[in-house]
Design a protein around this motif. Structure first.
Motif, PDB file in Angstrom:
ATOM      1  N   VAL A   1       2.821  -4.082  -2.468  1.00 43.56           N
ATOM      2  CA  VAL A   1       1.706  -5.030  -2.382  1.00 43.56           C
ATOM      3  C   VAL A   1       1.336  -5.551  -3.771  1.00 43.56           C
ATOM      4  O   VAL A   1       1.125  -6.752  -3.957  1.00 43.56           O
ATOM      5  N   GLU A   2       1.268  -4.669  -4.754  1.00 42.98           N
ATOM      6  CA  GLU A   2       0.941  -5.120  -6.114  1.00 42.98           C
ATOM      7  C   GLU A   2       1.967  -6.128  -6.622  1.00 42.98           C
ATOM      8  O   GLU A   2       1.619  -7.065  -7.338  1.00 42.98           O
ATOM      9  N   SER A   3       3.218  -5.958  -6.254  1.00 40.55           N
ATOM     10  CA  SER A   3       4.261  -6.859  -6.748  1.00 40.55           C
ATOM     11  C   SER A   3       4.088  -8.280  -6.212  1.00 40.55           C
ATOM     12  O   SER A   3       4.567  -9.229  -6.817  1.00 40.55           O
ATOM     13  N   TRP A   4       3.394  -8.437  -5.092  1.00 39.84           N
ATOM     14  CA  TRP A   4       3.182  -9.764  -4.515  1.00 39.84           C
ATOM     15  C   TRP A   4       2.296 -10.637  -5.393  1.00 39.84           C
ATOM     16  O   TRP A   4       2.364 -11.857  -5.328  1.00 39.84           O
ATOM     17  N   TRP A   5       1.448 -10.030  -6.205  1.00 40.98           N
ATOM     18  CA  TRP A   5       0.484 -10.785  -7.018  1.00 40.98           C
ATOM     19  C   TRP A   5       0.976 -11.001  -8.442  1.00 40.98           C
ATOM     20  O   TRP A   5       0.267 -11.599  -9.240  1.00 40.98           O
TER      21      TRP A   5
ATOM     22  N   PRO B   1       7.703 -11.915 -11.473  1.00 33.96           N
ATOM     23  CA  PRO B   1       8.805 -10.947 -11.627  1.00 33.96           C
ATOM     24  C   PRO B   1       8.886 -10.431 -13.067  1.00 33.96           C
ATOM     25  O   PRO B   1       8.721 -11.189 -14.023  1.00 33.96           O
ATOM     26  N   GLY B   2       9.084  -9.136 -13.177  1.00 35.86           N
ATOM     27  CA  GLY B   2       9.216  -8.505 -14.490  1.00 35.86           C
ATOM     28  C   GLY B   2       7.911  -8.061 -15.103  1.00 35.86           C
ATOM     29  O   GLY B   2       7.909  -7.383 -16.134  1.00 35.86           O
ATOM     30  N   THR B   3       6.784  -8.436 -14.530  1.00 37.21           N
ATOM     31  CA  THR B   3       5.488  -8.027 -15.042  1.00 37.21           C
ATOM     32  C   THR B   3       5.247  -6.575 -14.628  1.00 37.21           C
ATOM     33  O   THR B   3       5.408  -6.233 -13.465  1.00 37.21           O
ATOM     34  N   PRO B   4       4.861  -5.729 -15.588  1.00 37.52           N
ATOM     35  CA  PRO B   4       4.630  -4.317 -15.215  1.00 37.52           C
ATOM     36  C   PRO B   4       3.449  -4.175 -14.265  1.00 37.52           C
ATOM     37  O   PRO B   4       2.474  -4.943 -14.346  1.00 37.52           O
ATOM     38  N   LEU B   5       3.550  -3.204 -13.377  1.00 32.10           N
ATOM     39  CA  LEU B   5       2.464  -2.926 -12.438  1.00 32.10           C
ATOM     40  C   LEU B   5       1.367  -2.135 -13.152  1.00 32.10           C
ATOM     41  O   LEU B   5       1.642  -1.377 -14.082  1.00 32.10           O
ATOM     42  N   PRO B   6       0.119  -2.291 -12.718  1.00 35.41           N
ATOM     43  CA  PRO B   6      -0.956  -1.487 -13.303  1.00 35.41           C
ATOM     44  C   PRO B   6      -0.824  -0.037 -12.841  1.00 35.41           C
ATOM     45  O   PRO B   6      -0.017   0.278 -11.960  1.00 35.41           O
ATOM     46  N   THR B   7      -1.623   0.814 -13.401  1.00 37.57           N
ATOM     47  CA  THR B   7      -1.658   2.215 -12.984  1.00 37.57           C
ATOM     48  C   THR B   7      -2.351   2.313 -11.644  1.00 37.57           C
ATOM     49  O   THR B   7      -3.372   1.663 -11.418  1.00 37.57           O
ATOM     50  N   SER B   8      -1.788   3.112 -10.757  1.00 37.46           N
ATOM     51  CA  SER B   8      -2.411   3.323  -9.438  1.00 37.46           C
ATOM     52  C   SER B   8      -3.690   4.121  -9.606  1.00 37.46           C
ATOM     53  O   SER B   8      -3.799   4.969 -10.482  1.00 37.46           O
ATOM     54  N   TYR B   9      -4.671   3.848  -8.736  1.00 38.68           N
ATOM     55  CA  TYR B   9      -5.948   4.585  -8.795  1.00 38.68           C
ATOM     56  C   TYR B   9      -5.774   5.949  -8.230  1.00 38.68           C
ATOM     57  O   TYR B   9      -5.164   6.217  -7.290  1.00 38.68           O
TER      58      TYR B   9
ATOM     59  N   HIS C   1      -9.993  -9.891  -2.121  1.00 33.37           N
ATOM     60  CA  HIS C   1      -8.692  -9.472  -2.637  1.00 33.37           C
ATOM     61  C   HIS C   1      -8.473  -7.974  -2.371  1.00 33.37           C
ATOM     62  O   HIS C   1      -7.403  -7.561  -1.928  1.00 33.37           O
ATOM     63  N   ALA C   2      -9.508  -7.180  -2.643  1.00 30.01           N
ATOM     64  CA  ALA C   2      -9.392  -5.726  -2.462  1.00 30.01           C
ATOM     65  C   ALA C   2      -9.133  -5.364  -1.006  1.00 30.01           C
ATOM     66  O   ALA C   2      -8.287  -4.514  -0.715  1.00 30.01           O
ATOM     67  N   LEU C   3      -9.840  -6.003  -0.094  1.00 30.75           N
ATOM     68  CA  LEU C   3      -9.649  -5.726   1.327  1.00 30.75           C
ATOM     69  C   LEU C   3      -8.260  -6.159   1.771  1.00 30.75           C
ATOM     70  O   LEU C   3      -7.586  -5.445   2.528  1.00 30.75           O
ATOM     71  N   THR C   4      -7.808  -7.303   1.276  1.00 33.83           N
ATOM     72  CA  THR C   4      -6.457  -7.773   1.606  1.00 33.83           C
ATOM     73  C   THR C   4      -5.412  -6.760   1.158  1.00 33.83           C
ATOM     74  O   THR C   4      -4.502  -6.413   1.912  1.00 33.83           O
ATOM     75  N   GLU C   5      -5.541  -6.273  -0.074  1.00 36.02           N
ATOM     76  CA  GLU C   5      -4.592  -5.275  -0.577  1.00 36.02           C
ATOM     77  C   GLU C   5      -4.661  -3.987   0.222  1.00 36.02           C
ATOM     78  O   GLU C   5      -3.629  -3.431   0.599  1.00 36.02           O
ATOM     79  N   ALA C   6      -5.868  -3.483   0.472  1.00 36.29           N
ATOM     80  CA  ALA C   6      -6.009  -2.206   1.186  1.00 36.29           C
ATOM     81  C   ALA C   6      -5.424  -2.294   2.592  1.00 36.29           C
ATOM     82  O   ALA C   6      -4.723  -1.378   3.040  1.00 36.29           O
ATOM     83  N   VAL C   7      -5.686  -3.399   3.282  1.00 30.41           N
ATOM     84  CA  VAL C   7      -5.152  -3.554   4.635  1.00 30.41           C
ATOM     85  C   VAL C   7      -3.635  -3.704   4.595  1.00 30.41           C
ATOM     86  O   VAL C   7      -2.917  -3.122   5.420  1.00 30.41           O
ATOM     87  N   ALA C   8      -3.113  -4.452   3.631  1.00 34.16           N
ATOM     88  CA  ALA C   8      -1.660  -4.615   3.508  1.00 34.16           C
ATOM     89  C   ALA C   8      -0.987  -3.272   3.217  1.00 34.16           C
ATOM     90  O   ALA C   8       0.055  -2.949   3.791  1.00 34.16           O
ATOM     91  N   ILE C   9      -1.583  -2.476   2.345  1.00 27.76           N
ATOM     92  CA  ILE C   9      -1.042  -1.147   2.047  1.00 27.76           C
ATOM     93  C   ILE C   9      -1.066  -0.289   3.311  1.00 27.76           C
ATOM     94  O   ILE C   9      -0.082   0.373   3.648  1.00 27.76           O
ATOM     95  N   GLY C  10      -2.200  -0.291   4.017  1.00 25.57           N
ATOM     96  CA  GLY C  10      -2.300   0.471   5.261  1.00 25.57           C
ATOM     97  C   GLY C  10      -1.284   0.024   6.298  1.00 25.57           C
ATOM     98  O   GLY C  10      -0.688   0.840   7.002  1.00 25.57           O
ATOM     99  N   TYR C  11      -1.064  -1.275   6.388  1.00 25.34           N
ATOM    100  CA  TYR C  11      -0.074  -1.801   7.329  1.00 25.34           C
ATOM    101  C   TYR C  11       1.321  -1.282   6.981  1.00 25.34           C
ATOM    102  O   TYR C  11       2.059  -0.817   7.859  1.00 25.34           O
TER     103      TYR C  11
END
Length: 90
Positions: free
Chosen positions: A75-79, A82-90, A50-60
């Motif tokens: 990318v976070e919104s894909w998982w 709708p309406g669910t708050p996003l987590p804090t970015s690292y 999951h982490a690699l998928t997200e990192a590569v999608a963000i990089g893309y």
């Protein structure tokens, strides 16, 4: 072995603005650093695939012109539903 759609990736592409190797390398690493950090942190909680998928999608998306924060939010919104708050970015 590879189809025609992959031929583009098999050979280096010419740059309109060539840079010395070390400058290009440093610029690339600096730009993708937030996506790598995000992926490493995500791997601790959600697993490597999951982490690699997200990192590569963000990089893309960053390669497509998005800034890191917008790419991360997208990318976070894909998982999330709708309406669910996003987590804090690292």
């Amino acid at each position: 072995m590879y189809g025609q759609q992959y031929e583009y990736y098999r050979s280096p592409q010419p740059s309109a603005h060539p840079m010395p190797h070390s400058s290009l390398e440093q610029q690339t690493l600096n730009i993708i650093h937030p996506a790598i950090t995000h992926g490493l942190n995500e791997a601790q909680h959600l697993g490597f695939q999951h982490a690699l998928t997200e990192a590569v999608a963000i990089g893309y998306l960053m390669g497509r012109g998005y800034d890191y924060h917008t790419a991360w939010k997208t990318v976070e919104s894909w998982w999330r539903p709708p309406g669910t708050p996003l987590p804090t970015s690292y």
